[in-house]
Design a protein around this motif. Structure first.
Motif, PDB file in Angstrom:
ATOM      1  N   GLU A 137     -31.444  10.545  11.479  1.00  0.00           N
ATOM      2  CA  GLU A 137     -30.316   9.746  10.997  1.00  0.00           C
ATOM      3  C   GLU A 137     -29.248   9.680  12.083  1.00  0.00           C
ATOM      4  O   GLU A 137     -28.857  10.704  12.646  1.00  0.00           O
ATOM      5  CB  GLU A 137     -29.720  10.352   9.719  1.00  0.00           C
ATOM      6  CG  GLU A 137     -28.499   9.566   9.225  1.00  0.00           C
ATOM      7  CD  GLU A 137     -27.912  10.093   7.904  1.00  0.00           C
ATOM      8  OE1 GLU A 137     -28.429  11.082   7.353  1.00  0.00           O
ATOM      9  OE2 GLU A 137     -26.916   9.496   7.449  1.00  0.00           O
TER      10      GLU A 137
ATOM     11  N   ASN B  85     -26.625   4.305   8.814  1.00  0.00           N
ATOM     12  CA  ASN B  85     -25.729   4.119   7.676  1.00  0.00           C
ATOM     13  C   ASN B  85     -25.080   2.742   7.733  1.00  0.00           C
ATOM     14  O   ASN B  85     -24.554   2.341   8.772  1.00  0.00           O
ATOM     15  CB  ASN B  85     -24.632   5.188   7.689  1.00  0.00           C
ATOM     16  CG  ASN B  85     -25.196   6.562   7.379  1.00  0.00           C
ATOM     17  OD1 ASN B  85     -25.554   6.857   6.239  1.00  0.00           O
ATOM     18  ND2 ASN B  85     -25.318   7.396   8.410  1.00  0.00           N
TER      19      ASN B  85
ATOM     20  N   GLU C  58     -29.391   3.019   5.355  1.00  0.00           N
ATOM     21  CA  GLU C  58     -28.917   3.850   4.244  1.00  0.00           C
ATOM     22  C   GLU C  58     -27.680   3.210   3.641  1.00  0.00           C
ATOM     23  O   GLU C  58     -26.680   3.015   4.335  1.00  0.00           O
ATOM     24  CB  GLU C  58     -28.597   5.271   4.742  1.00  0.00           C
ATOM     25  CG  GLU C  58     -29.821   5.987   5.279  1.00  0.00           C
ATOM     26  CD  GLU C  58     -29.588   7.483   5.486  1.00  0.00           C
ATOM     27  OE1 GLU C  58     -28.449   7.964   5.267  1.00  0.00           O
ATOM     28  OE2 GLU C  58     -30.553   8.174   5.871  1.00  0.00           O
TER      29      GLU C  58
ATOM     30  N   ASP D 174     -28.369   6.110  -0.445  1.00  0.00           N
ATOM     31  CA  ASP D 174     -27.742   7.330   0.076  1.00  0.00           C
ATOM     32  C   ASP D 174     -26.909   8.017  -1.005  1.00  0.00           C
ATOM     33  O   ASP D 174     -26.464   7.374  -1.950  1.00  0.00           O
ATOM     34  CB  ASP D 174     -26.819   6.926   1.246  1.00  0.00           C
ATOM     35  CG  ASP D 174     -26.594   8.050   2.233  1.00  0.00           C
ATOM     36  OD1 ASP D 174     -27.054   9.178   1.990  1.00  0.00           O
ATOM     37  OD2 ASP D 174     -25.948   7.789   3.267  1.00  0.00           O
TER      38      ASP D 174
ATOM     39  N   LYS E 123     -31.957   9.321  -1.347  1.00  0.00           N
ATOM     40  CA  LYS E 123     -31.455  10.555  -0.744  1.00  0.00           C
ATOM     41  C   LYS E 123     -30.577  11.269  -1.767  1.00  0.00           C
ATOM     42  O   LYS E 123     -29.533  10.750  -2.176  1.00  0.00           O
ATOM     43  CB  LYS E 123     -30.674  10.243   0.540  1.00  0.00           C
ATOM     44  CG  LYS E 123     -31.555   9.595   1.605  1.00  0.00           C
ATOM     45  CD  LYS E 123     -30.840   9.491   2.937  1.00  0.00           C
ATOM     46  CE  LYS E 123     -30.853  10.810   3.672  1.00  0.00           C
ATOM     47  NZ  LYS E 123     -30.222  10.662   5.022  1.00  0.00           N
TER      48      LYS E 123
HETATM   49 CA    CA Z   1     -26.455   8.762   5.259  1.00  0.00          CA
END
Ligand code: CA
Ligand code: C2E
Ligand code: CA
Ligand code: CA
Length: 275
Positions: A58, A113, A145, A175, A196
């Motif tokens: 990530e 993200n 995400e 997320d 997640k």
């Molecule tokens: Ca994240």
């Protein structure tokens, strides 16, 4: 006391002024930082529970401020979102992350993200496709995400944008699952590839029967819906054992690695760096 109401009000006003000035200064600083590319991406591994392999990383942004040193995203992402600066900043993140990921083994994914504010304009699809084209990264290696907030009101056509990106082969992860409102409803509005599970549930998995039950429920939901699950914020081997027992597919957290600079990723993946 000598000070009357008016005096106090002036002090209060001055306090507000200082706050506003600090915010304006930060905004100007941020604007310049984007021009000067004072940002750096650090990468944190996503580890496959069954194989123990790093299946992805990530990207997490940091601001290398010339005077203040390294600044974490929580200190400037909210302002970037409010001011719209997240659009150019987010485009930079996508491009840099894809460019870095091209150097990694082909089966390692890159997770980026994407803020709800990036869905407000028409630029997101272009930014993603440009990043893929310019870097040469295969779309299936990119995972975006997003949080539930992006789906809160679909006035901006977020779902349509997500479908468009997914049609290109990009993967979409939800997320911080479990921290927003009516999370389950959002799973119906879009076919996510991954959930997640927020680290607040992992943090208390040993001590709270509720947290444990929630992690169990989310993983079994994932199995039923064909969505893989990742446990965030795994810091101890005891937590790892618990999330493994509950059936999470992937884990991420300080137990495996803190986020590292791009130059350390290949070492982390177990590859020797050529000297
Ligand atoms: Ca994240
Ligand atoms: P997030 O997406 O939930 O990212 C995970 C955060 O948890 C990261 O903080 C990471 O360093 C931290 N973390 C990872 N493992 C552990 C652990 O075991 N224990 C604890 N206590 N923390 C752990 P970071 O890097 O400060 O990022 C904070 C948030 O900033 C991210 O939360 C994400 O929402 C946002 N962010 C970061 N980079 C970007 C970006 O490029 N674009 C956008 N829009 N947002 C970003
Ligand atoms: Ca998260
Ligand atoms: Ca978060």
């Amino acid at each position: 006391a000598k000070s009357d109401g008016r005096g106090l009000f002036r002090v209060f006003e001055r306090g507000m002024d200082t706050k506003l000035q600090a915010r304006r200064a930060l905004e100007l600083d941020l604007r310049a930082a984007i021009e000067l590319q004072q940002f750096e991406l650090h990468y944190q591994p996503l580890v496959d529970v069954v194989s123990g392999r790093v299946s992805g990383l990530e990207a997490l942004i940091r601001w290398k401020h010339p005077e203040r040193g390294m600044i974490g995203p929580d200190e400037f992402i909210p302002l970037a979102e409010e001011t719209g600066l997240i659009v150019p900043l987010g485009a930079w993140v996508l491009h840099q992350a894809c460019t870095d990921a091209v150097a990694w083994p082909g089966d390692v994914k890159i997770a980026v993200n994407v803020s709800p504010a990036q869905f407000k304009g028409p630029e997101l699809v272009t930014a993603v496709l440009d990043a893929l084209t310019l870097s040469g990264l295969h779309p299936a290696r990119l995972e975006l995400e997003i949080t539930e907030t992006a789906l809160l009101s679909d006035a901006s056509g977020t779902v349509a944008v997500l479908h468009e990106l997914r049609a290109k082969g990009v993967r979409i992860a939800m997320d911080d699952f479990g921290t927003g409102y009516s999370s389950l409803g959002y799973l119906r509005s879009f076919p996510f590839d991954k959930i997640k599970i927020d680290r607040c549930f992992v943090r208390e998995i040993e001590t709270s029967a509720d947290c444990k039950a929630i992690v169990r429920a989310v993983t079994s939901l994932g199995v039923s819906l064909g969505i893989s699950t990742t446990a965030e914020g795994v810091e101890t081997s005891a937590q790892l054992e618990h999330v493994r027992a509950e059936g999470c597919d992937q884990v991420q957290g300080y137990l495996f690695s803190r986020p590292v600079p791009a130059r350390d990723v290949l070492v982390l993946l177990g590859h020797c760096i050529p000297s």
